[in-house]
Design a protein around this motif. Structure first.
Motif, PDB file in Angstrom:
ATOM      1  N   UNK A   1      38.515  34.846  26.020  1.00  0.00           N
ATOM      2  CA  UNK A   1      39.871  34.304  25.888  1.00  0.00           C
ATOM      3  C   UNK A   1      40.348  33.858  27.267  1.00  0.00           C
ATOM      4  N   UNK A   2      40.677  32.582  27.387  1.00  0.00           N
ATOM      5  CA  UNK A   2      41.121  32.040  28.663  1.00  0.00           C
ATOM      6  C   UNK A   2      42.346  32.772  29.179  1.00  0.00           C
ATOM      7  N   UNK A   3      43.290  33.067  28.289  1.00  0.00           N
ATOM      8  CA  UNK A   3      44.499  33.754  28.719  1.00  0.00           C
ATOM      9  C   UNK A   3      44.213  35.100  29.344  1.00  0.00           C
ATOM     10  N   UNK A   4      43.250  35.826  28.777  1.00  0.00           N
ATOM     11  CA  UNK A   4      42.900  37.136  29.330  1.00  0.00           C
ATOM     12  C   UNK A   4      42.287  36.995  30.718  1.00  0.00           C
ATOM     13  N   UNK A   5      41.435  35.982  30.900  1.00  0.00           N
ATOM     14  CA  UNK A   5      40.837  35.746  32.213  1.00  0.00           C
ATOM     15  C   UNK A   5      41.905  35.355  33.230  1.00  0.00           C
ATOM     16  N   UNK A   6      42.842  34.523  32.817  1.00  0.00           N
ATOM     17  CA  UNK A   6      43.909  34.097  33.726  1.00  0.00           C
ATOM     18  C   UNK A   6      44.806  35.264  34.113  1.00  0.00           C
ATOM     19  N   UNK A   7      45.122  36.112  33.141  1.00  0.00           N
ATOM     20  CA  UNK A   7      45.950  37.277  33.441  1.00  0.00           C
ATOM     21  C   UNK A   7      45.242  38.216  34.407  1.00  0.00           C
ATOM     22  N   UNK A   8      43.941  38.379  34.220  1.00  0.00           N
ATOM     23  CA  UNK A   8      43.156  39.253  35.106  1.00  0.00           C
ATOM     24  C   UNK A   8      43.171  38.713  36.531  1.00  0.00           C
ATOM     25  N   UNK A   9      42.893  37.421  36.692  1.00  0.00           N
ATOM     26  CA  UNK A   9      42.879  36.813  38.028  1.00  0.00           C
ATOM     27  C   UNK A   9      44.245  36.905  38.690  1.00  0.00           C
ATOM     28  N   UNK A  10      45.293  36.602  37.940  1.00  0.00           N
ATOM     29  CA  UNK A  10      46.646  36.628  38.504  1.00  0.00           C
ATOM     30  C   UNK A  10      47.042  38.040  38.918  1.00  0.00           C
ATOM     31  N   UNK A  11      46.644  39.030  38.115  1.00  0.00           N
ATOM     32  CA  UNK A  11      46.994  40.418  38.426  1.00  0.00           C
ATOM     33  C   UNK A  11      46.296  40.874  39.707  1.00  0.00           C
ATOM     34  N   UNK A  12      45.029  40.500  39.869  1.00  0.00           N
ATOM     35  CA  UNK A  12      44.310  40.881  41.088  1.00  0.00           C
ATOM     36  C   UNK A  12      45.000  40.291  42.314  1.00  0.00           C
ATOM     37  N   UNK A  13      45.299  38.989  42.252  1.00  0.00           N
ATOM     38  CA  UNK A  13      45.914  38.335  43.404  1.00  0.00           C
ATOM     39  C   UNK A  13      47.292  38.920  43.702  1.00  0.00           C
ATOM     40  N   UNK A  14      48.057  39.223  42.662  1.00  0.00           N
ATOM     41  CA  UNK A  14      49.387  39.792  42.865  1.00  0.00           C
ATOM     42  C   UNK A  14      49.310  41.192  43.463  1.00  0.00           C
ATOM     43  N   UNK A  15      48.424  42.014  42.906  1.00  0.00           N
ATOM     44  CA  UNK A  15      48.351  43.414  43.329  1.00  0.00           C
ATOM     45  C   UNK A  15      47.673  43.594  44.687  1.00  0.00           C
ATOM     46  N   UNK A  16      46.669  42.778  44.981  1.00  0.00           N
ATOM     47  CA  UNK A  16      45.872  42.974  46.186  1.00  0.00           C
ATOM     48  C   UNK A  16      46.074  41.888  47.238  1.00  0.00           C
ATOM     49  N   UNK A  17      46.849  40.874  46.885  1.00  0.00           N
ATOM     50  CA  UNK A  17      47.213  39.876  47.880  1.00  0.00           C
ATOM     51  C   UNK A  17      46.246  38.738  48.069  1.00  0.00           C
ATOM     52  N   UNK A  18      45.051  38.831  47.473  1.00  0.00           N
ATOM     53  CA  UNK A  18      44.043  37.805  47.668  1.00  0.00           C
ATOM     54  C   UNK A  18      42.888  38.024  46.696  1.00  0.00           C
ATOM     55  N   UNK A  19      42.089  37.000  46.489  1.00  0.00           N
ATOM     56  CA  UNK A  19      40.828  37.125  45.759  1.00  0.00           C
ATOM     57  C   UNK A  19      39.803  36.313  46.539  1.00  0.00           C
ATOM     58  N   UNK A  20      38.822  36.991  47.089  1.00  0.00           N
ATOM     59  CA  UNK A  20      37.821  36.332  47.929  1.00  0.00           C
ATOM     60  C   UNK A  20      36.514  36.050  47.206  1.00  0.00           C
ATOM     61  N   UNK A  21      36.373  36.551  46.003  1.00  0.00           N
ATOM     62  CA  UNK A  21      35.123  36.281  45.302  1.00  0.00           C
ATOM     63  C   UNK A  21      35.173  36.643  43.842  1.00  0.00           C
ATOM     64  N   UNK A  22      34.366  35.930  43.071  1.00  0.00           N
ATOM     65  CA  UNK A  22      34.125  36.251  41.659  1.00  0.00           C
ATOM     66  C   UNK A  22      32.625  36.142  41.439  1.00  0.00           C
ATOM     67  N   UNK A  23      31.996  37.244  41.127  1.00  0.00           N
ATOM     68  CA  UNK A  23      30.572  37.259  40.800  1.00  0.00           C
ATOM     69  C   UNK A  23      30.458  37.337  39.291  1.00  0.00           C
ATOM     70  N   UNK A  24      29.883  36.293  38.692  1.00  0.00           N
ATOM     71  CA  UNK A  24      29.841  36.173  37.238  1.00  0.00           C
ATOM     72  C   UNK A  24      28.485  36.654  36.725  1.00  0.00           C
ATOM     73  N   UNK A  25      28.490  37.783  36.033  1.00  0.00           N
ATOM     74  CA  UNK A  25      27.252  38.404  35.564  1.00  0.00           C
ATOM     75  C   UNK A  25      27.200  38.548  34.046  1.00  0.00           C
ATOM     76  N   UNK A  26      28.095  37.888  33.347  1.00  0.00           N
ATOM     77  CA  UNK A  26      28.062  37.953  31.887  1.00  0.00           C
ATOM     78  C   UNK A  26      26.769  37.284  31.413  1.00  0.00           C
ATOM     79  N   UNK A  27      25.982  38.004  30.623  1.00  0.00           N
ATOM     80  CA  UNK A  27      24.680  37.472  30.213  1.00  0.00           C
ATOM     81  C   UNK A  27      24.373  37.737  28.759  1.00  0.00           C
ATOM     82  N   UNK A  28      23.181  37.362  28.389  1.00  0.00           N
ATOM     83  CA  UNK A  28      22.712  37.548  27.026  1.00  0.00           C
ATOM     84  C   UNK A  28      21.506  36.653  26.784  1.00  0.00           C
TER      85      UNK A  28
END
Length: 260
Positions: free
Chosen positions: A82-109
């Motif tokens: 869900x795009x909204x869930x991903x956006x909320x997650x990213x926004x929460x990290x940046x708000x709470x921690x002040x920055x986001x320096x990386x996203x390592x994408x390991x979702x597989x199958x």
């Protein structure tokens, strides 16, 4: 290249190469995710992990915290379909921690068939969600925060089979190829954000044949796993991307297995 300056997410304070960086890991519940959490915590990053499986996620988060005393490693159960869930997650990290320096994408199958003619298009539907849709959602959600970081990294793990698909892997190879194309478009977006200078962030593809870990070796003691990449080596390769300039690595496909 300068290490990201500490923000509110100040890492372990151990002087590691990622001390002060805030790095998110999507699909952190599997063996590759667990290894990456450990390596990022060791490097001094503040780590925010996500997975749809709360139990496996908690195991990885707890192991990283235990292995590196004082490490800041947290976990969120996020449905990245869900795009909204991903956006909320990213926004929460940046708000709470002040920055986001990386996203390592390991979702597989993985899903495959004995022959091309036996391909089940239901496999494509499942792999499209896992391997393409989640990449679309995390990249769209984190593009802004990574760009604002000034030294962000978006890291996708892909497979050698995307470049040389086999008859029984049509759906898997096509999905991986689509995810690579999407990530390279993100890299071009970072490049266009600073037409007269180095990009503010980088999108990189790490390519493996397949991944191996200790539990898999124990299950198959006689297997050679030729050309496979150990999950710890994958984690090391991901962490090393911050030691090279964004301009150098943006839009690159880095092979962790012999290139065909």
């Amino acid at each position: 290249m300068s290490t990201p300056s500490p923000g509110r997410g100040s890492g372990n304070g151990n002087g590691g190469p990622l001390d002060g960086a805030v790095v998110a890991v999507a699909g952190a519940g599997g063996p590759a995710g667990h290894a990456t959490l450990l390596r990022l915590a060791e490097a001094g990053a503040t780590v925010v992990a996500a997975d749809a499986d709360a139990e496996r996620l908690a195991q990885g988060v707890d192991a990283a915290r235990f292995a590196h005393g004082g490490a800041t490693v947290t976990g969120d159960t996020v449905d990245l379909l869900h795009l909204g869930a991903a956006q909320e997650w990213a926004a929460r990290i940046e708000k709470d921690l002040g920055r986001v320096d990386g996203l390592v994408h390991l979702v597989g199958g993985w899903r495959g068939s004995a022959s091309f003619g036996e391909t089940d298009l239901a496999d494509w539907d499942a792999l499209h969600d896992l391997l393409v849709r989640t990449v679309q959602h995390t990249s769209l959600a984190f593009e802004g925060p990574l760009r604002r970081s000034g030294n962000g990294r978006y890291v996708l793990v892909s497979a050698a089979g995307a470049a040389r698909p086999t008859a029984g892997n049509a759906a898997y190879a096509a999905a991986k190829s689509a995810a690579e194309a999407w990530t390279l478009a993100l890299a071009d977006g970072f490049r266009m954000a600073a037409p007269d200078g180095p990009p503010p962030a980088a999108a990189i593809i790490l390519i493996v044949k397949a991944l191996v870990h200790d539990a898999l070796r124990a299950e198959r003691p006689n297997a050679r796993f030729a050309g496979f990449t150990d999950v710890r080596d994958l984690a090391d390769a991901a962490c090393q991307l911050w030691s090279r300039s964004a301009e150098e690595v943006n839009g690159t496909r880095l092979w962790l297995t012999p290139q065909p």
